[in-house]
Design a protein around this motif. Structure first.
Motif, mmCIF file in Angstrom:
data_model
loop_
_atom_site.group_PDB
_atom_site.id
_atom_site.type_symbol
_atom_site.label_atom_id
_atom_site.label_comp_id
_atom_site.label_asym_id
_atom_site.label_seq_id
_atom_site.Cartn_x
_atom_site.Cartn_y
_atom_site.Cartn_z
ATOM 1 N N SER A 62 0.813 -1.212 0.000
ATOM 2 C CA SER A 62 0.000 0.000 0.000
ATOM 3 C C SER A 62 0.853 1.272 0.000
ATOM 4 O O SER A 62 2.044 1.236 0.277
ATOM 5 C CB SER A 62 -0.883 -0.001 1.245
ATOM 6 O OG SER A 62 -0.058 -0.057 2.388
ATOM 7 N N ASP A 63 0.223 2.406 -0.301
ATOM 8 C CA ASP A 63 0.888 3.706 -0.167
ATOM 9 C C ASP A 63 1.021 4.070 1.304
ATOM 10 O O ASP A 63 1.977 4.697 1.719
ATOM 11 C CB ASP A 63 0.062 4.794 -0.885
ATOM 12 C CG ASP A 63 -0.144 4.471 -2.352
ATOM 13 O OD1 ASP A 63 0.869 4.331 -3.056
ATOM 14 O OD2 ASP A 63 -1.308 4.316 -2.773
ATOM 15 N N ILE A 64 0.011 3.711 2.084
ATOM 16 C CA ILE A 64 -0.002 4.046 3.512
ATOM 17 C C ILE A 64 -0.445 2.819 4.308
ATOM 18 O O ILE A 64 -1.509 2.267 4.068
ATOM 19 C CB ILE A 64 -0.987 5.201 3.810
ATOM 20 C CG1 ILE A 64 -0.569 6.479 3.073
ATOM 21 C CG2 ILE A 64 -1.081 5.466 5.314
ATOM 22 C CD1 ILE A 64 -1.602 7.586 3.130
ATOM 23 N N ASP A 65 0.410 2.384 5.243
ATOM 24 C CA ASP A 65 0.003 1.369 6.210
ATOM 25 C C ASP A 65 -0.166 2.112 7.526
ATOM 26 O O ASP A 65 0.787 2.730 8.007
ATOM 27 C CB ASP A 65 1.079 0.283 6.323
ATOM 28 C CG ASP A 65 0.651 -0.849 7.249
ATOM 29 O OD1 ASP A 65 -0.055 -0.567 8.250
ATOM 30 O OD2 ASP A 65 1.024 -2.006 6.982
ATOM 31 N N VAL A 66 -1.350 2.087 8.090
ATOM 32 C CA VAL A 66 -1.612 2.940 9.266
ATOM 33 C C VAL A 66 -1.092 2.333 10.564
ATOM 34 O O VAL A 66 -1.220 2.942 11.626
ATOM 35 C CB VAL A 66 -3.115 3.306 9.400
ATOM 36 C CG1 VAL A 66 -3.618 3.956 8.115
ATOM 37 C CG2 VAL A 66 -3.955 2.102 9.797
ATOM 38 N N GLY A 67 -0.498 1.147 10.507
ATOM 39 C CA GLY A 67 0.091 0.551 11.712
ATOM 40 C C GLY A 67 -0.967 0.265 12.760
ATOM 41 O O GLY A 67 -1.980 -0.366 12.470
ATOM 42 N N SER A 68 -0.754 0.795 13.987
ATOM 43 C CA SER A 68 -1.697 0.497 15.067
ATOM 44 C C SER A 68 -2.897 1.450 15.080
ATOM 45 O O SER A 68 -3.760 1.347 15.948
ATOM 46 C CB SER A 68 -0.965 0.552 16.409
ATOM 47 O OG SER A 68 -0.443 1.858 16.591
ATOM 48 N N ALA A 69 -2.940 2.393 14.152
ATOM 49 C CA ALA A 69 -4.097 3.300 14.084
ATOM 50 C C ALA A 69 -5.297 2.577 13.468
ATOM 51 O O ALA A 69 -5.177 1.432 12.999
ATOM 52 C CB ALA A 69 -3.744 4.535 13.266
ATOM 53 N N ILE A 70 -6.459 3.223 13.495
ATOM 54 C CA ILE A 70 -7.687 2.613 12.973
ATOM 55 C C ILE A 70 -8.253 3.486 11.858
ATOM 56 O O ILE A 70 -8.318 4.714 11.991
ATOM 57 C CB ILE A 70 -8.757 2.459 14.082
ATOM 58 C CG1 ILE A 70 -8.196 1.672 15.267
ATOM 59 C CG2 ILE A 70 -10.020 1.784 13.540
ATOM 60 C CD1 ILE A 70 -9.151 1.606 16.465
ATOM 61 N N ILE A 71 -8.646 2.826 10.760
ATOM 62 C CA ILE A 71 -9.253 3.537 9.629
ATOM 63 C C ILE A 71 -10.776 3.476 9.770
ATOM 64 O O ILE A 71 -11.373 2.399 9.790
ATOM 65 C CB ILE A 71 -8.861 2.874 8.285
ATOM 66 C CG1 ILE A 71 -7.331 2.806 8.134
ATOM 67 C CG2 ILE A 71 -9.505 3.628 7.117
ATOM 68 C CD1 ILE A 71 -6.863 1.962 6.938
ATOM 69 N N PHE A 72 -11.396 4.651 9.878
ATOM 70 C CA PHE A 72 -12.860 4.748 9.920
ATOM 71 C C PHE A 72 -13.374 5.309 8.602
ATOM 72 O O PHE A 72 -12.678 6.081 7.946
ATOM 73 C CB PHE A 72 -13.304 5.708 11.039
ATOM 74 C CG PHE A 72 -13.043 5.207 12.433
ATOM 75 C CD1 PHE A 72 -14.017 4.508 13.122
ATOM 76 C CD2 PHE A 72 -11.822 5.438 13.057
ATOM 77 C CE1 PHE A 72 -13.795 4.045 14.413
ATOM 78 C CE2 PHE A 72 -11.581 4.982 14.345
ATOM 79 C CZ PHE A 72 -12.570 4.282 15.018
ATOM 80 N N PRO A 73 -14.617 4.975 8.233
ATOM 81 C CA PRO A 73 -15.243 5.728 7.142
ATOM 82 C C PRO A 73 -15.227 7.203 7.566
ATOM 83 O O PRO A 73 -15.342 7.502 8.755
ATOM 84 C CB PRO A 73 -16.679 5.191 7.109
ATOM 85 C CG PRO A 73 -16.666 3.923 7.909
ATOM 86 C CD PRO A 73 -15.553 4.060 8.911
ATOM 87 N N GLY A 74 -15.071 8.126 6.625
ATOM 88 C CA GLY A 74 -14.925 9.535 6.989
ATOM 89 C C GLY A 74 -16.004 10.019 7.939
ATOM 90 O O GLY A 74 -17.196 9.818 7.706
ATOM 91 N N PHE A 75 -15.574 10.664 9.032
ATOM 92 C CA PHE A 75 -16.536 11.215 9.993
ATOM 93 C C PHE A 75 -17.330 12.351 9.342
ATOM 94 O O PHE A 75 -16.823 13.069 8.475
ATOM 95 C CB PHE A 75 -15.815 11.775 11.233
ATOM 96 C CG PHE A 75 -15.200 10.731 12.132
ATOM 97 C CD1 PHE A 75 -15.486 9.379 11.998
ATOM 98 C CD2 PHE A 75 -14.320 11.117 13.149
ATOM 99 C CE1 PHE A 75 -14.921 8.424 12.845
ATOM 100 C CE2 PHE A 75 -13.747 10.179 14.003
ATOM 101 C CZ PHE A 75 -14.042 8.838 13.856
ATOM 102 N N GLY A 76 -18.571 12.510 9.791
ATOM 103 C CA GLY A 76 -19.414 13.604 9.304
ATOM 104 C C GLY A 76 -20.043 14.338 10.475
ATOM 105 O O GLY A 76 -20.580 13.714 11.387
#
Ligand SMILES: [Zn+2]
Length: 419
Positions: A38-52
Motif C-alpha cells: 500500500s501507499d499508507i500502512d496505518v500501523g496500530s491506528a484505525i481507519i474509519f469511514p470519513g466522519f461527518g
C-alpha cells in the motif's frame, strides 16, 4: 489510485484489510485483503469511514457580516484537523437561506471548503418549502439569530406546509424560556423542562406531518425517554448529541469558565450527562454532531452562546473509546454511518453510495485515528478562525493521524496534503 491498509472499523464489523480509492473519481473501488504494497500502512491506528458532523455554524453567507469569526475555508480546515470529511451547515445567517435563490447563493460559497458541505434551509413563520430537495432546520425558541417562533401554534402553522420533509428541531420551548428570564444563571434561564416540553411538541409534529425528524444537540435524560417511546412506536425521528454535553456538566462550571461554556441548550447535571453517554451507546442518540459555533473570545466574554468544536471532533472520539469503552464499531456508527445516512439523499451526483461505510462504491473519504497517541489541545493549534477551544488544556488519549478526502490525504495537524 490510492492504497491504504490497516485495521478498518465499519459500524457492523472491524477487520484488517486494504482499501483502493480511485483518485480521479474520489470513490472506493476495492476493499480486500492486505497486500503489503500500500501507499499508507496505518500501523496500530484505525481507519474509519470519513466522519461527518451534521450540525455546524460556519457563519459564511452573502452578507459577509460574520466572516471575522469563520468562513467555509476555515471551517473546512478545522474539519480536516478534526477528522471530519463532510459537514452540514445551519441556516441562521444574516441572509438566511429561506428560499431557492438564497440557498443557491449560499451554496456557491461552500466551494471554499476542503470538505463537502450540505446546507440546511431555514424554516421561519413566513417561509415555504424550496423547489430543490434539502434538509430544513426549525428553531423553536430564540437562540442566536432571529429565525424563531413565539408559540407552538405559530410553529405548527409553518410546519404544516412542510409535510413529508426532513426537518431538524432546536428543542427549547419559547414560552418556558420567556417565563424563566429572571432566573440568576444561564442554566436556570433555559431549564430542562423547556427542552422536554419542546421535545413532546416536536415529536407530535413529526408524527402528525409525517416528517423525517431530527432533534438537535440533545441534553436531557427525561427527554430521552420520550424519544425512546417515539422510536418504539415507529415515529421517524433521530437525535444528535454534542461533545460538550457528553464531556462537561454544570458541576464543572466555575467563575472562570462559565461564560466560555455558555451554550444553548446549556450544560445539565451529571445524571443527564451520563444519560447522554448511555443513550449514545445504546443507539437512542444517533449522531455526534458538534453544534460548532465559532464566536470570538470577545463575544464569549460578552455572553454569547455556543462553542467551537470542529478541530477536536476526532480526538474527542478517542476519549469516548478510552474513558467510556466505546468500541470502534460504535464510534463508526455515530460519527460515520449515521451522519452518512443523514446526508445521503442530499448529495449531488458523483458521490456514489455516499459516506459512512468503507466499501466499494462509497466516497473515498476516511478518518484515521491513532487512539494511543495523546494530544493536549492548545489554542494556537486551532484552525477555526475564532481561534480557541473549550477543550484547551485537555489531554485527549488519542488524535487524528490523517484525514482522507475523496482520495486526497491530509496529515494533521494543519491539513497539509501529503499525496
Ligand atoms: Zn446549532
Amino acid at each position: 489510485m490510492l492504497r491504504l491498509e490497516g485495521t478498518i472499523a465499519n459500524h457492523d464489523r472491524v477487520f484488517d484489510g486494504g482499501i483502493e480509492i480511485d483518485t480521479s473519481t474520489g470513490l472506493i473501488v476495492h476493499v480486500g485483503e492486505k497486500t503489503g504494497k500500500s501507499d499508507i500502512d496505518v500501523g496500530s491506528a484505525i481507519i474509519f469511514p470519513g466522519f461527518g458532523d451534521i450540525h455546524i455554524h460556519a457563519r459564511d453567507d452573502v452578507s459577509g457580516a460574520q466572516l471575522y469569526k469563520e468562513d467555509f475555508a476555515t471551517a473546512g480546515d478545522a474539519a480536516l484537523q478534526g477528522g471530519v470529511t463532510h459537514f452540514a451547515d445551519m441556516p441562521n445567517n444574516p441572509v438566511a437561506p429561506l428560499d431557492d435563490a438564497r440557498y443557491e447563493a449560499k451554496q456557491k460559497l461552500t466551494t471554499k471548503s476542503a470538505v463537502h458541505v450540505t446546507l440546511y434551509a431555514g424554516i421561519g413563520p413566513e417561509t415555504d418549502p424550496l423547489q430543490r430537495h434539502v434538509p430544513y432546520k426549525a428553531f423553536m425558541g430564540p437562540s442566536v439569530g432571529d429565525l424563531f417562533f413565539a408559540s407552538q401554534e405559530q410553529l405548527e402553522g409553518a410546519i404544516a406546509k412542510y409535510r413529508g420533509c426532513n426537518v431538524s428541531f432546536h428543542c427549547e420551548d419559547p414560552v418556558i424560556l420567556q417565563e424563566s428570564k429572571g432566573e440568576p444563571t444561564h442554566e436556570r434561564r433555559r431549564p430542562a423542562r423547556a427542552e422536554i416540553t419542546a421535545t413532546e411538541f416536536a415529536l407530535y409534529l413529526i408524527e402528525r406531518y409525517e416528517l423525517q425528524g431530527k432533534l438537535c444537540h440533545y441534553s436531557t435524560g427525561d427527554g430521552l425517554k420520550r424519544i425512546a417511546a417515539a422510536k418504539a412506536k415507529g415515529v421517524r425521528v433521530t437525535a444528535e448529541v454534542t461533545p460538550h454535553h457528553l464531556y462537561f456538566d454544570d458541576s464543572m462550571l466555575t467563575d472562570e469558565n462559565r461564560l466560555a461554556l455558555q451554550m444553548n441548550p446549556p450544560l445539565r447535571g451529571p445524571a443527564d450527562r451520563m444519560a447522554m453517554i448511555e443513550g449514545l451507546r445504546s443507539g437512542l442518540l444517533d449522531y455526534i454532531a458538534t453544534d460548532h459555533a465559532p464566536h470570538t473570545l470577545e463575544e464569549k466574554a460578552s455572553g454569547i452562546s455556543g462553542v467551537p468544536l470542529l478541530d477536536t471532533y476526532g480526538a474527542f472520539a478517542t476519549w469516548l473509546m478510552k474513558e467510556h469503552s466505546f468500541t470502534p464499531q460504535e464510534i463508526s456508527r455515530v460519527c460515520s454511518f449515521q451522519p452518512g445516512k443523514f446526508v445521503k439523499e442530499f448529495l449531488p451526483s458523483g458521490f456514489g453510495e455516499g459516506y459512512g461505510v468503507v466499501a466499494p462504491g462509497y466516497v473515498g473519504s476516511l478518518t484515521i485515528l491513532d487512539a494511543g497517541s495523546p494530544w493536549t489541545v492548545k489554542r494556537e493549534e486551532m484552525r477555526t478562525k475564532c481561534a480557541w477551544s473549550p477543550f484547551e488544556g485537555v489531554t485527549f488519549p488519542g488524535r487524528v493521524m490523517a484525514t482522507v478526502v475523496q482520495g486526497k490525504v491530509y496529515a494533521t495537524p494543519f491539513g497539509k496534503v501529503i499525496t
